[in-house]
Design a protein around this motif. Sequence first.
Motif, short mmCIF file in Angstrom:
data_model
loop_
_atom_site.label_atom_id
_atom_site.label_comp_id
_atom_site.label_asym_id
_atom_site.label_seq_id
_atom_site.Cartn_x
_atom_site.Cartn_y
_atom_site.Cartn_z
N ALA A 56 22.46 -1.17 -2.15
CA ALA A 56 21.73 -0.57 -1.03
C ALA A 56 21.59 -1.54 0.14
O ALA A 56 21.38 -2.74 -0.05
N ASN A 57 21.70 -0.99 1.35
CA ASN A 57 21.43 -1.77 2.56
C ASN A 57 19.94 -1.75 2.84
O ASN A 57 19.31 -0.69 2.76
N VAL A 58 19.39 -2.89 3.19
CA VAL A 58 17.98 -2.99 3.57
C VAL A 58 17.90 -2.73 5.07
O VAL A 58 18.47 -3.47 5.87
N LEU A 59 17.19 -1.66 5.45
CA LEU A 59 17.09 -1.22 6.84
C LEU A 59 15.85 -1.74 7.55
O LEU A 59 15.82 -1.84 8.77
N ASP A 60 14.79 -2.02 6.78
CA ASP A 60 13.52 -2.46 7.34
C ASP A 60 12.70 -3.09 6.21
O ASP A 60 12.89 -2.74 5.04
N VAL A 61 11.81 -4.01 6.56
CA VAL A 61 10.95 -4.66 5.57
C VAL A 61 9.57 -4.79 6.19
O VAL A 61 9.43 -5.30 7.31
N LYS A 62 8.54 -4.29 5.47
CA LYS A 62 7.17 -4.33 5.98
C LYS A 62 6.20 -4.72 4.88
O LYS A 62 6.45 -4.45 3.70
N GLU A 63 5.11 -5.36 5.28
CA GLU A 63 4.03 -5.62 4.33
C GLU A 63 3.25 -4.33 4.12
O GLU A 63 3.00 -3.59 5.07
#
Length: 128
Positions: A56-63
Amino acid sequence: MEVKKLYYEDSHLKEFTATVTDCREAKGGWAVMLDATAFYPTGGGQECDLGTLGPANVLDVKEQGEQILHLCDAPLEVGSTVKGAIDWARRFDHMQQHSGEHLVMGRIYQKFGYHNVGFHMGTGLVTI
């Protein structure tokens, strides 16, 4: 369970393995949680890391509370072990921009006494 934030332990970590603790369909993809991550989340004017988690491609990362939510373009099986890979060129560019902001603001404070009240990094542009 709190996620282990590997980016605080080694800012030059390019790859890691982790266990998928949750995966749910979300707006724009799949919300994936891991027991450990090297993906730095969006925050403080700094954009998140991108890269891959297994296929999978990581599109966004948030806490999200004590967790780190990885928005991916494909689901990952809960309980599986995945290899994460950071887009190193992007991470290193962000590291350089962030360090540069501290150097510039240190000099501005030293010379004029001004504090930084806002900071944003983008592709090819830093706003202070």
